[in-house]
Design a protein around this motif. Structure first.
Motif, PDB file in Angstrom:
ATOM      1  N   GLN A   6      37.052  44.299  35.263  1.00  0.00           N
ATOM      2  CA  GLN A   6      37.384  44.452  36.539  1.00  0.00           C
ATOM      3  C   GLN A   6      38.667  43.458  36.710  1.00  0.00           C
ATOM      4  O   GLN A   6      39.704  43.742  37.263  1.00  0.00           O
ATOM      5  CB  GLN A   6      36.480  44.300  37.608  1.00  0.00           C
ATOM      6  CG  GLN A   6      36.678  44.491  39.019  1.00  0.00           C
ATOM      7  CD  GLN A   6      37.309  45.772  39.148  1.00  0.00           C
ATOM      8  OE1 GLN A   6      36.396  46.848  38.957  1.00  0.00           O
ATOM      9  NE2 GLN A   6      38.448  46.217  39.632  1.00  0.00           N
ATOM     10  N   LEU A   7      38.483  42.368  36.014  1.00  0.00           N
ATOM     11  CA  LEU A   7      39.389  41.178  36.271  1.00  0.00           C
ATOM     12  C   LEU A   7      40.816  41.828  35.593  1.00  0.00           C
ATOM     13  O   LEU A   7      41.884  41.426  36.030  1.00  0.00           O
ATOM     14  CB  LEU A   7      39.203  39.986  35.458  1.00  0.00           C
ATOM     15  CG  LEU A   7      40.081  38.765  35.496  1.00  0.00           C
ATOM     16  CD1 LEU A   7      40.204  38.083  36.982  1.00  0.00           C
ATOM     17  CD2 LEU A   7      39.429  37.515  34.949  1.00  0.00           C
ATOM     18  N   MET A   8      40.567  42.243  34.707  1.00  0.00           N
ATOM     19  CA  MET A   8      41.785  42.875  33.683  1.00  0.00           C
ATOM     20  C   MET A   8      42.471  44.001  34.624  1.00  0.00           C
ATOM     21  O   MET A   8      43.870  43.899  34.790  1.00  0.00           O
ATOM     22  CB  MET A   8      41.335  43.460  32.449  1.00  0.00           C
ATOM     23  CG  MET A   8      42.478  44.018  31.465  1.00  0.00           C
ATOM     24  SD  MET A   8      41.981  44.678  29.921  1.00  0.00           S
ATOM     25  CE  MET A   8      40.857  45.949  30.438  1.00  0.00           C
ATOM     26  N   LEU A   9      41.613  44.863  35.166  1.00  0.00           N
ATOM     27  CA  LEU A   9      42.333  45.835  35.975  1.00  0.00           C
ATOM     28  C   LEU A   9      43.174  45.322  37.368  1.00  0.00           C
ATOM     29  O   LEU A   9      44.029  45.790  37.649  1.00  0.00           O
ATOM     30  CB  LEU A   9      41.054  46.870  36.286  1.00  0.00           C
ATOM     31  CG  LEU A   9      40.592  47.683  35.284  1.00  0.00           C
ATOM     32  CD1 LEU A   9      39.451  48.739  35.854  1.00  0.00           C
ATOM     33  CD2 LEU A   9      41.615  48.443  34.415  1.00  0.00           C
ATOM     34  N   ASP A  10      42.361  44.114  37.884  1.00  0.00           N
ATOM     35  CA  ASP A  10      42.880  43.864  39.095  1.00  0.00           C
ATOM     36  C   ASP A  10      44.275  43.133  39.064  1.00  0.00           C
ATOM     37  O   ASP A  10      45.134  42.804  39.871  1.00  0.00           O
ATOM     38  CB  ASP A  10      42.003  42.975  39.971  1.00  0.00           C
ATOM     39  CG  ASP A  10      40.685  43.606  40.333  1.00  0.00           C
ATOM     40  OD1 ASP A  10      39.673  43.120  40.540  1.00  0.00           O
ATOM     41  OD2 ASP A  10      40.832  44.905  40.427  1.00  0.00           O
ATOM     42  N   ASN A  11      44.449  42.436  37.774  1.00  0.00           N
ATOM     43  CA  ASN A  11      45.695  41.612  37.457  1.00  0.00           C
ATOM     44  C   ASN A  11      46.761  42.766  36.887  1.00  0.00           C
ATOM     45  O   ASN A  11      47.671  41.889  36.296  1.00  0.00           O
ATOM     46  CB  ASN A  11      45.381  40.705  36.628  1.00  0.00           C
ATOM     47  CG  ASN A  11      44.601  39.481  37.100  1.00  0.00           C
ATOM     48  OD1 ASN A  11      45.451  38.701  37.915  1.00  0.00           O
ATOM     49  ND2 ASN A  11      43.255  39.392  37.303  1.00  0.00           N
ATOM     50  N   SER A  12      46.649  44.006  36.877  1.00  0.00           N
ATOM     51  CA  SER A  12      47.573  44.716  36.161  1.00  0.00           C
ATOM     52  C   SER A  12      48.695  44.987  37.216  1.00  0.00           C
ATOM     53  O   SER A  12      48.390  45.000  38.495  1.00  0.00           O
ATOM     54  CB  SER A  12      46.823  46.124  35.823  1.00  0.00           C
ATOM     55  OG  SER A  12      47.941  47.131  35.437  1.00  0.00           O
ATOM     56  N   ASN A  30      42.075  49.247  41.729  1.00  0.00           N
ATOM     57  CA  ASN A  30      42.054  48.030  41.538  1.00  0.00           C
ATOM     58  C   ASN A  30      42.892  47.259  42.490  1.00  0.00           C
ATOM     59  O   ASN A  30      43.332  47.724  43.663  1.00  0.00           O
ATOM     60  CB  ASN A  30      43.054  47.775  40.273  1.00  0.00           C
ATOM     61  CG  ASN A  30      44.473  48.154  40.280  1.00  0.00           C
ATOM     62  OD1 ASN A  30      44.961  48.853  41.438  1.00  0.00           O
ATOM     63  ND2 ASN A  30      45.348  48.099  39.450  1.00  0.00           N
ATOM     64  N   ALA A  31      42.848  45.939  42.462  1.00  0.00           N
ATOM     65  CA  ALA A  31      43.352  44.949  43.398  1.00  0.00           C
ATOM     66  C   ALA A  31      44.593  45.210  43.680  1.00  0.00           C
ATOM     67  O   ALA A  31      45.217  44.932  44.839  1.00  0.00           O
ATOM     68  CB  ALA A  31      42.987  43.501  43.194  1.00  0.00           C
TER      69      ALA A  31
END
Length: 552
Positions: A6-12, A30-31
């Protein structure tokens, strides 16, 4: 999903949305999506993808998805609706995912650069378009693909005189009904306003109930290949219509004055035309009579020439025929003598017999003995045919016949058929159905001319190969001879004119138009008539009826 994932997707940097194709709901985002659009993660998970993607082509795409048509999209420009109402321009791609038989749609979007510049350019274009629409003399109405009003210029409102409360209500249906109720052609205008996605351009003239006349044109508005609306252009042509009507009335008055002032001239011209037609008819009758006389004289000259040629041919044919008869007798005698020599061949010395056999081989004696008889028979047969042709020419001419005489019409028809056989043999199969008509008092040479004209016309009517049927018959009062062909026939409008002098349907150089006219006069002089039956593309039957007592 793990926290690291999830962290990886949110920082895309890409906006990533997972959509359920059956309901079009956003399952996960994502975020980056929440930050770019101003929604919370909870709000996004309860929204439909169509609440975010607002471009028209995206609406059509998701409607196809709802219908079960999944197609991947690559680098397509789109607009996402933010929570504050602003539009965010992105480049998006859509990928179809399959997990244990479950279909998912992954939307990847990247924010486009220069969004503000594009909006400013769009605002400038819209401003220029608005200025253009307002400066034109026509009323302009723009409808979107749902049939809603996207805009109208000031001139359009002035022309239709919309009440201010109607415009403030912004009820498109009432606006359209007001327009339709203002013109005489109500149903036509309603049809045009409802045909938004019709690809055809239209142009109509309608009458306003206050007396004005409008010319209304409409054409579809396209985005790429998709119709996204319709543009209506209205022009007030009342003055132009009044001017045209005034011009027509002025022209009608002028024409009436001209007719009134020239009435006497028309009467005089009519009288002059009648005299001219009468004179032309007299000239035509005179030309016809002269032409028929010349034709009769020409036929008489041809007959006299044919009789002279036949007489001249008879002399050499006679002595050639006599000589060939004698030659045939002499040859038969010589062959008998040779047979006798053949029988005595055994008494000759061997050397002499060998020389004779060698000579027989050199001259091909056996073939010559058989062929000489065949050649003589063929020559005599050819002379008989020449004699018959000469006799037919003499029978056809009869230039000395200046009075009626008892004649067999079938013999005359046979004789004429042999004279014109060269015209028929390559085009027609001739069938004869003779009834054995009794002899009648007539001018045989003149009737032979009639038969010749009918046979030649029948042959010329055949486009390729056809059939000509000759029939005869009789009863107590008359005899008849018919010539039937399978040619192209005679058009109904020409049937009443075929016996007119100079009338012909043949190409230039193929006929003078006098053959049937002269035939008609000859048959009429005999107290008879010619009956014609014809069907186009099936053939023609011409029947000559003659009284049996025509010599009375």
């Amino acid at each position: 999903m793990s926290d690291l994932t999830q962290l990886m997707l949110d920082n895309s940097l890409d906006l990533m949305l997972l959509v359920d194709p059956s309901s079009l709901h956003i399952v996960s985002a994502n975020a980056t999506v929440a930050t770019a659009l101003g929604y919370t993660a909870q709000q996004l998970s309860g929204m439909s993808i169509t609440d975010v993607e607002s471009a028209l082509q995206d609406v059509f795409y998701w409607e196809d998805v709802r219908a079960g048509q999944y197609a991947e999209v690559h680098n397509q420009e789109s607009q996402y609706l933010r929570s504050d109402g602003e539009l965010l321009t992105v480049n998006k791609s859509v990928h179809v995912l399959d997990q244990d038989g479950q279909k998912w749609l992954l939307v990847l979007a990247t924010q486009a650069q220069g969004v503000r510049e594009v909006q400013d350019a769009l605002a400038l274009t819209l401003s220029q378009l608005r200025a253009t629409l307002e400066s034109t003399g026509n009323g302009i109405l723009v409808l979107n693909w749902r049939g809603k009003v996207n805009g109208m210029n000031r001139r359009f409102g002035e022309m239709w005189e919309f009440p201010s409360d109607l415009l403030r209500a912004q009820d498109d249906a009432q606006v359209f009904e007001f327009m339709a109720g203002s013109v005489v052609e109500e149903d036509l205008l309603r049809t045009r306003l409802n045909a938004i996605v019709d690809p055809d351009e239209t142009e109509d003239t309608v009458r306003h109930k206050d007396g004005r006349v409008f010319e209304i044109g409409s054409r579809p508005q396209y985005l790429d290949q998709q119709i996204i609306g319709r543009v209506f252009s209205v022009q007030d042509i009342t003055q132009r219509t009044l001017d045209a009507q005034a011009l027509r009335e002025s022209r009608d008055r002028l024409e009436r004055r001209v007719l009134e002032r020239t009435a006497d001239l028309h009467t005089l011209n009519e009288t002059l035309n009648q005299e001219k037609e009468r004179l032309a008819q007299l000239v035509k009758e005179l030309e016809a009579a002269q032409a028929q006389l010349l034709q009769s004289e020409r036929m008489a000259s041809i007959g006299q020439l044919a009789a002279g040629v036949a007489h001249e041919i008879n002399n050499p044919v006679g002595f050639v025929n006599s000589n060939l008869g004698s030659l045939q007798t002499y040859v038969l005698h010589l062959l008998k003598l040779l047979v006798a020599y053949e029988k005595a061949k055994g008494t000759l010395p061997a050397t002499t017999a060998l020389e004779i056999e060698q000579l027989k081989k050199e001259i091909d004696f056996d073939f010559m003995r058989d062929d000489i008889t065949v050649l003589l028979n063929e020559s005599l047969d050819g002379l008989k045919r020449v004699t018959r042709i000469v006799q037919d020419l003499k029978n056809f001419s009869h230039v000395e016949d200046i009075e009626r005489q008892l004649a067999n019409l079938e013999d005359g028809l046979e004789s004429t058929l042999r004279v014109v056989w060269n015209e028929l043999k390559y085009k027609a199969e001739v069938v004869k159905e003779f009834a054995g008509v009794p002899p009648v008092m007539c001018f045989p040479f003149q009737l032979n001319q009639v038969f010749m004209n009918l046979l030649v016309n029948a042959a010329q009517s055949l486009a390729d190969k056809g059939k000509i049927t000759l029939r005869t018959g009789f009863d107590d009062s008359q005899v008849w001879i018919s010539v039937q062909d399978t040619g192209k026939g005679i058009a109904p409008e020409n049937l009443s004119r075929i016996f007119d002098p100079f009338f012909t349907t043949k190409p230039v150089g193929k006929g003078t138009g006098l053959g049937l006219s002269l035939s008609y006069d000859i048959v009429k002089k005999h107290g008879g008539y010619i009956d014609v039956k014809s069907v186009v593309e099936q053939g023609t039957t011409m029947t000559v009826f003659l009284p049996r007592n025509s010599g009375a």
